[in-house]
Design an enzyme around this catalytic site. Structure first.
Site, PDB file in Angstrom:
ATOM      1  N   GLU A  54      37.178  36.151  48.509  1.00 30.81           N
ATOM      2  CA  GLU A  54      38.507  36.658  48.849  1.00 30.81           C
ATOM      3  C   GLU A  54      38.447  37.076  50.309  1.00 30.81           C
ATOM      4  OE1 GLU A  54      41.666  40.186  47.663  1.00 30.81           O
ATOM      5  OE2 GLU A  54      39.520  40.565  47.719  1.00 30.81           O
ATOM      6  N   ASP A  56      34.476  40.043  46.617  1.00 31.12           N
ATOM      7  CA  ASP A  56      35.699  40.772  46.962  1.00 31.12           C
ATOM      8  C   ASP A  56      35.774  41.072  48.458  1.00 31.12           C
ATOM      9  OD1 ASP A  56      38.054  42.554  46.135  1.00 31.12           O
ATOM     10  OD2 ASP A  56      36.741  43.999  47.132  1.00 31.12           O
TER      11      ASP A  56
END
Length: 591
Positions: free
Chosen positions: A296, A261
């Site tokens: 990401e 993330d």
């Protein structure tokens, strides 16, 4: 059966059948005591702040905590499980009790990947791993090949998205036990599905984070992230904690990959970046399995994703492509607020570029920030890009949590879904998307007191004045906000839901037969834009001796002539708005 015990450098580790070594870095404490199943044992401190003790007569499931010098009892930062909450005792877990039965499973090749992102708490009415496990045959029957589970690391409260985790090695107790997660993964493997976990290494949540009390040096006071002080990755003890977590989940639970993330918030020495070390360590320790690592990163960069001469990925496999989503969203809805303003000008051109090349921004200036964003990406294979038209962020970070079907309509959503599944990029579906779910996915938490007040007021302030969001932003801490976000399985069983499912099942089957072979082994493709208008685009990907073409129109059934065999055409009737066609041609018929 197979034993996959991972020996962490932090935490409680069995060193014999009934003996456990407890180890924690607490350089901010002069003394530390282990409270273990009714006993209190003084721990030994090393000069660099590590506390350690080897304890006998320890059983699986025993409760333990660390007692600070002032008497405060805290959980083990490397706990494998909690008795209840982040603020209570940790549990001694013997991972040898959870052998996996699918010992021949080695994962699935990346070119076969069709990702299904799910949140354990809202996927089923019960919101548990065991309940989710019962739905796995349904997902396998659709053709899903990879489950991407939103974070399960223990966080504050019982409900939340999971991105505020504070115990990065523990399965969230509200979802179930470590044994439940093992069983979930084993059941998925038995059905031919990989399981990937979303992991957060860029910050810790606000509740239950006792690391500053144990070791203030865990955080870098000179660097801020959107969620507080940055993590001091340069500190060896911190680096051990962060580097071990990914390999722990992959090894001990036999996961098939990880989604990292917001890695743009992981700042480290570019010449020895912790993420490079993590990927190298994973590849070294798990060379005989298909392990897929995705990132990401809002920067649109590719330095973590090199390819070798055979097209394989020695570090990270692919990257979430927010540009594709954002361009498709503006193209379909016309919304231009917030980060969508980067796609407000000629959205058709940006969508077509994202489809053909990957990133829409490859160094151009972002209107939102006024700064250049992205790098050229033409040397990346199509399978580098993980595309989606919905996900937890882009849905849940709307004030009302609307899904695309509520904003663009069913016809436009079907067309974009078909384009997603028949592109040579790797597709991701957000849970419920496969049957046309209309319930929202909202932002929800389970905080209390001043923290709950701060989150509630911050959320309302975030959307003040945003067009289309109304005045009433749902309170994240209201239990009803969480309940409204659960999937409506009755809709799946309706005639409309079954029609959606039939289409998605057919599209995935077509993808596996005709598209997946084109992208095997990281194959390159030269993409080009054929048409780019406000509501109609057409693109083409040229592989070695095959050309894949795709055209879509959201306003009419007018489509350009494309070369080769028609793989897919929708609609076949004239009672729907918009159309899509996908064609495949060999070398002689490609132009």
């Amino acid at each position: 059966m197979e034993n996959n015990t991972f020996h962490k450098r932090w935490g409680a580790e069995f060193i014999a059948d009934n003996a456990v070594r407890f180890r924690v870095w607490a350089e901010g404490q002069a003394s530390l005591t282990l409270r273990l199943a009714g006993r209190e044992l003084a721990m030994t401190r090393s000069p660099d702040g590590w506390f350690e003790i080897e304890a006998a007569d320890v059983a699986h499931g025993d409760e333990y905590q660390f007692l600070l010098a002032d008497g405060t009892a805290v959980a083990d930062p490397a706990s494998r499980a909690q008795a209840d909450s982040v603020n209570g005792p940790s549990l001694v877990i013997d991972p040898r009790r959870y052998p996996h039965r699918q010992t021949a499973w080695r994962g699935r090749p990346w070119e076969e990947t069709v990702i299904y992102e799910l949140h354990i708490g809202t996927f089923t009415p019960e919101g548990t791993l065991r309940a989710a496990m019962e739905r796995l045959p349904y997902l396998a029957g659709i053709g899903i090949t990879q489950l991407e589970v939103m974070p399960v690391a223990q966080f504050g409260g019982s409900r939340g998205w999971g991105y505020d985790g504070v115990l990065l090695y523990a399965v969230h107790s509200a979802y179930g036990t470590p044994g439940d997660f093992h069983a979930f993964i084993d059941a998925a493997h038995a059905l031919g599905m990989s399981v990937v976990l979303d992991i957060v290494l860029n910050h810790f949540g606000p509740e239950g984070n006792y690391l500053p009390m144990l070791s203030p040096g865990f955080f870098d006071s000179a660097r801020m992230t959107p969620w507080g002080n940055g993590i001091a990755y340069q500190n060896p003890a911190v680096r051990d904690y962060i580097r071990d977590a990914p390999l722990f989940w992959l090894s001990e639970y036999r996961l098939d990959g990880l989604r990292f993330d917001a890695i743009d918030q992981i700042e480290d020495d570019p010449d020895a970046h912790v993420l490079v070390e993590i990927a190298q360590q994973i590849r070294q320790h798990l060379p005989d399995r298909h392990v897929h690592l995705t990132t990401e990163d809002s920067r649109n960069v590719i330095f973590l994703h090199p390819r070798d001469e055979d097209g394989n990925a020695p570090l990270f496999t692919g990257e979430w492509n927010d540009d594709y989503h954002n361009a498709a969203h503006v193209f379909a809805t016309g919304e231009t607020h917030g980060y969508y303003q980067d796609f407000a000008d000629r959205p058709g051109e940006k969508l077509a570029r994202a489809m053909a090349e990957g990133f829409a921004y490859q160094g151009e200036v972002s209107p939102q920030t006024g700064e250049p964003r992205g790098v050229p990406c033409l040397d990346q294979p199509p399978s580098f890009f993980v595309d989606f038209i919905q996900n937890h962020d882009q849905t849940g970070n709307r004030a009302q949590g609307e899904r695309l079907i509520a904003l663009a309509g069913a016809d436009a959503t079907r067309i974009l879904q078909a384009a997603l599944l028949l592109s040579p990029h790797v597709p991701l579906l957000f849970m419920g998307e496969e049957y046309g779910e209309t319930r929202p996915f909202l932002f929800f938490t389970d905080f209390h007191g001043e923290l709950a007040k701060a989150v509630r007021e911050g959320r309302a302030k975030e959307f003040a004045g945003h067009a289309g969001h109304g005045d009433a932003v749902p309170d994240p801490n209201d239990l009803e906000t969480f309940r409204r976000s659960k999937l409506d399985w009755q809709r799946m069983e309706s005639a409309d839901g079954q029609a959606w499912l039939a289409l998605v099942r057919a599209l995935i089957a077509l993808r596996q037969r005709r598209i997946a072979p084109l992208i095997a082994r990281g194959a390159m493709a030269k993409g080009r834009v054929l048409q780019a208008e406000d509501r109609a685009v057409a693109v083409q990907w040229r592989f070695d001796n095959v050309t894949l073409s795709l055209a879509l129109n959201l306003e009419s059934d007018a489509l350009p002539d494309l070369p080769g065999e028609v793989l897919f055409l929708w609609p076949r009737a004239q009672d729907a708005q918009g159309a899509i066609i996908v064609c495949l041609a060999d070398g002689d018929n490609a132009l």
